[in-house]
Design an enzyme around this catalytic site. Structure first.
Site, PDB file in Angstrom:
ATOM      1  N   TYR A  98       0.890  -1.298  -0.024  1.00  0.00           N
ATOM      2  CA  TYR A  98       0.044  -0.110   0.139  1.00  0.00           C
ATOM      3  C   TYR A  98       0.869   1.388   0.106  1.00  0.00           C
ATOM      4  O   TYR A  98       0.406   2.052  -0.676  1.00  0.00           O
ATOM      5  CB  TYR A  98      -1.181  -0.051   0.994  1.00  0.00           C
ATOM      6  CG  TYR A  98      -2.207  -0.919   0.714  1.00  0.00           C
ATOM      7  CD1 TYR A  98      -3.281  -0.336   0.147  1.00  0.00           C
ATOM      8  CD2 TYR A  98      -2.312  -2.331   1.401  1.00  0.00           C
ATOM      9  CE1 TYR A  98      -4.510  -1.066  -0.369  1.00  0.00           C
ATOM     10  CE2 TYR A  98      -3.399  -3.083   0.800  1.00  0.00           C
ATOM     11  CZ  TYR A  98      -4.224  -2.336   0.227  1.00  0.00           C
ATOM     12  OH  TYR A  98      -5.448  -3.452  -0.182  1.00  0.00           O
ATOM     13  N   GLU A 140      -8.449  -7.699   4.470  1.00  0.00           N
ATOM     14  CA  GLU A 140      -7.670  -8.838   3.671  1.00  0.00           C
ATOM     15  C   GLU A 140      -6.993  -9.730   4.878  1.00  0.00           C
ATOM     16  O   GLU A 140      -6.791 -10.831   4.665  1.00  0.00           O
ATOM     17  CB  GLU A 140      -6.541  -8.079   2.863  1.00  0.00           C
ATOM     18  CG  GLU A 140      -7.245  -7.703   1.432  1.00  0.00           C
ATOM     19  CD  GLU A 140      -6.403  -6.263   1.013  1.00  0.00           C
ATOM     20  OE1 GLU A 140      -5.268  -6.148   1.379  1.00  0.00           O
ATOM     21  OE2 GLU A 140      -6.957  -5.601   0.388  1.00  0.00           O
ATOM     22  N   TYR A 191     -14.495 -17.953  -5.588  1.00  0.00           N
ATOM     23  CA  TYR A 191     -13.697 -18.251  -6.834  1.00  0.00           C
ATOM     24  C   TYR A 191     -12.252 -18.480  -6.082  1.00  0.00           C
ATOM     25  O   TYR A 191     -12.040 -18.246  -4.747  1.00  0.00           O
ATOM     26  CB  TYR A 191     -13.548 -17.149  -7.661  1.00  0.00           C
ATOM     27  CG  TYR A 191     -13.164 -15.830  -7.140  1.00  0.00           C
ATOM     28  CD1 TYR A 191     -12.023 -15.356  -6.525  1.00  0.00           C
ATOM     29  CD2 TYR A 191     -14.397 -14.821  -7.029  1.00  0.00           C
ATOM     30  CE1 TYR A 191     -11.724 -13.979  -6.216  1.00  0.00           C
ATOM     31  CE2 TYR A 191     -13.996 -13.725  -6.245  1.00  0.00           C
ATOM     32  CZ  TYR A 191     -12.760 -13.332  -5.989  1.00  0.00           C
ATOM     33  OH  TYR A 191     -12.472 -12.026  -5.172  1.00  0.00           O
ATOM     34  N   ARG A 206      -5.444 -15.413 -13.042  1.00  0.00           N
ATOM     35  CA  ARG A 206      -6.830 -15.232 -13.450  1.00  0.00           C
ATOM     36  C   ARG A 206      -7.729 -15.915 -12.349  1.00  0.00           C
ATOM     37  O   ARG A 206      -7.491 -16.782 -11.758  1.00  0.00           O
ATOM     38  CB  ARG A 206      -7.037 -15.730 -14.884  1.00  0.00           C
ATOM     39  CG  ARG A 206      -6.422 -14.975 -15.606  1.00  0.00           C
ATOM     40  CD  ARG A 206      -6.863 -13.530 -16.140  1.00  0.00           C
ATOM     41  NE  ARG A 206      -6.134 -13.067 -17.230  1.00  0.00           N
ATOM     42  CZ  ARG A 206      -4.860 -12.410 -17.234  1.00  0.00           C
ATOM     43  NH1 ARG A 206      -3.963 -12.443 -16.101  1.00  0.00           N
ATOM     44  NH2 ARG A 206      -4.238 -12.029 -18.537  1.00  0.00           N
ATOM     45  N   GLN A 207      -8.815 -15.230 -12.067  1.00  0.00           N
ATOM     46  CA  GLN A 207      -9.959 -15.662 -11.036  1.00  0.00           C
ATOM     47  C   GLN A 207     -10.931 -16.634 -12.012  1.00  0.00           C
ATOM     48  O   GLN A 207     -11.416 -16.291 -13.113  1.00  0.00           O
ATOM     49  CB  GLN A 207     -10.586 -14.600 -10.343  1.00  0.00           C
ATOM     50  CG  GLN A 207      -9.853 -14.001  -9.322  1.00  0.00           C
ATOM     51  CD  GLN A 207      -8.724 -12.955  -9.863  1.00  0.00           C
ATOM     52  OE1 GLN A 207      -9.238 -12.326 -10.751  1.00  0.00           O
ATOM     53  NE2 GLN A 207      -7.521 -12.962  -9.109  1.00  0.00           N
ATOM     54  N   VAL A 383     -19.027  -9.788 -10.719  1.00  0.00           N
ATOM     55  CA  VAL A 383     -18.494  -9.527 -12.083  1.00  0.00           C
ATOM     56  C   VAL A 383     -17.305 -10.165 -12.288  1.00  0.00           C
ATOM     57  O   VAL A 383     -16.318 -10.276 -11.396  1.00  0.00           O
ATOM     58  CB  VAL A 383     -18.391  -7.900 -11.857  1.00  0.00           C
ATOM     59  CG1 VAL A 383     -17.660  -7.470 -13.308  1.00  0.00           C
ATOM     60  CG2 VAL A 383     -19.630  -7.240 -11.735  1.00  0.00           C
ATOM     61  N   PHE A 384     -16.914 -10.696 -13.266  1.00  0.00           N
ATOM     62  CA  PHE A 384     -15.844 -11.373 -13.403  1.00  0.00           C
ATOM     63  C   PHE A 384     -14.907 -10.192 -14.274  1.00  0.00           C
ATOM     64  O   PHE A 384     -15.113  -9.646 -15.171  1.00  0.00           O
ATOM     65  CB  PHE A 384     -15.817 -12.481 -14.796  1.00  0.00           C
ATOM     66  CG  PHE A 384     -16.737 -13.860 -14.404  1.00  0.00           C
ATOM     67  CD1 PHE A 384     -16.708 -14.045 -12.969  1.00  0.00           C
ATOM     68  CD2 PHE A 384     -17.271 -14.763 -15.161  1.00  0.00           C
ATOM     69  CE1 PHE A 384     -17.330 -15.173 -12.413  1.00  0.00           C
ATOM     70  CE2 PHE A 384     -17.685 -15.832 -14.941  1.00  0.00           C
ATOM     71  CZ  PHE A 384     -17.937 -16.127 -13.384  1.00  0.00           C
TER      72      PHE A 384
END
Length: 393
Positions: A98, A140, A191, A206-207, A383-384
């Site tokens: 961050y 997180e 996912y 990628r998810q 949303v992908f």
């Protein structure tokens, strides 16, 4: 949350920052990747960067967060933060990253806005950034703790136990932990991230939604191959790699499961509406409903998808379930041609609805569901890719 002084400054400068946020985020990513090329190689989705989608999502989320703080200084937009936090956790983002983002983002703000960034303005927007960053870090780290992993260390090797060709464009990979240990639990609708090494040495991520139920002995993902001009570039590089290079017996590097579109444990009626490969999280939910003998009405509304047989079989296992299939052209007797139309579909009171697919499809489905009496708070979506719907809401 946001101090009174900073609230006034952010309110006054929000129009100027909002108008320039697209230029700011574009310059930010240029600076970030120039200083840290490993991030675009091994963390960020090159396809989304190439298409400008990540820039739009970042710009929208910053603007939405700041707007919320100005309007509601004592609260946070928790839905947006949770969605971003789950995505970050699936990538292994850590708190140490961050300050790096902060450095290059604020350099971009100063460069784009110039003398308008007075010390007072810089201090106010710095407070906005760290409020957002602090909230995401907390989310997180909680998600890492729930999965019992060290912050950021989300990756494990999984073996492809079987590969099934669903269509010429879609393949399902059934996975088991390579070390033989128990597979981590997950919630229906979540996912995983999959990391592959490409010919240029990049480790792209990628998810993919888990399309099996939590009680299944294997974890399954269905991957749709990207065709057309995008397939030759970063947009389709991971899906094409998986289709061309990964077979039964191979090893894949897979993250712990994350995602906030999850089937709620309730006795309420359920609607599962999806389009294309968006049917995958719905299939996990449907299998879980069948495994748990859900008795309330279940309505399955897939549009133009690859897993028709699975949807039909699972629907038949439920005591009160119906499936309605939409295609551009009706494939079988009883199919609907054209776009999703709920005119003749009964919707029970207190229905919980779950949507996944392209944003225009989900917007249209949501409008129709609300018109039929479904409460907006009971409509959930996934949303992908970057969440351009939520960021622009």
């Amino acid at each position: 949350m946001l101090s009174e002084k900073s609230t006034a400054t952010v309110r006054a400068t929000l129009p100027a920052v909002g108008a320039a946020i697209g230029d700011i985020t574009e310059l930010f990513y240029g600076k970030l990747f120039a200083a840290h090329p490993e991030l675009i190689r091994d963390l960020f989705n090159r396809g989304n960067q190439n298409a400008g989608l990540q820039k739009q999502a970042l710009a929208g989320s910053i603007a939405a967060f700041a707007t919320h703080l100005v309007a509601h200084p004592d609260s946070r937009p928790d839905v947006m933060l949770s969605r971003i936090g789950h995505k970050h956790a699936s990538l292994g983002v850590t708190r140490e990253q961050y300050p790096i983002v902060h450095k290059h983002l604020f350099e971009a703000i100063v460069e784009i806005l110039g003398d308008a960034v007075t010390p007072e303005v810089a201090e106010a927007w710095d407070e906005v950034y760290w409020l957002m960053a602090g909230a995401l870090i907390a989310i997180e780290e909680r998600l890492y703790a729930e999965q019992r992993v060290v912050a950021g260390d989300v990756w494990r090797d999984w073996t492809v136990a079987a590969r099934v060709e669903e269509t010429t464009d879609c393949a399902t990979f059934h996975l088991t932990p390579a070390d033989g240990s128990p597979a981590p639990g997950f919630k229906p609708g979540q996912y995983v991230s999959v990391q592959v090494e490409l010919p240029d040495g990049a480790r792209q991520i990628r998810q993919y939604s888990l399309c099996s139920a939590p009680g299944s002995p294997v974890r399954s993902i269905t991957v749709k191959r990207v065709h057309g001009p995008a397939a030759a570039g970063p947009d389709g590089e991971v899906s094409n790699h998986l289709h061309a290079q990964v077979s039964t017996g191979d090893t894949l590097r897979v993250s712990a499961p994350y995602g906030d579109l999850v089937l709620q444990d309730s006795a309420s009626p359920v609607i599962l509406a999806s389009a294309g490969i968006g049917c995958t999280p719905m299939l996990s939910m449907l299998e879980h409903l069948a495994d748990t003998a859900h008795t309330a009405p279940v309505t399955v509304l897939p549009a133009d998808h690859a897993l028709r047989t699975d949807h039909r079989a699972l629907t038949h296992k439920l005591s009160d379930a119906t499936a309605h299939f939409w295609y551009e052209e009706a494939a079988e007797p009883g199919d609907h041609a054209g776009r999703l139309d709920l005119t003749g579909i009964p919707v029970a009171p207190e229905t919980k609805a779950y949507l996944c697919g392209p944003i225009p499809f989900m917007r249209a489905a949501r409008e129709q569901l609300i018109a039929k009496g479904v409460a907006p708070a009971d409509i959930h979506y996934e949303v992908f890719g970057p969440d351009l719907w939520l960021a622009s809401a």
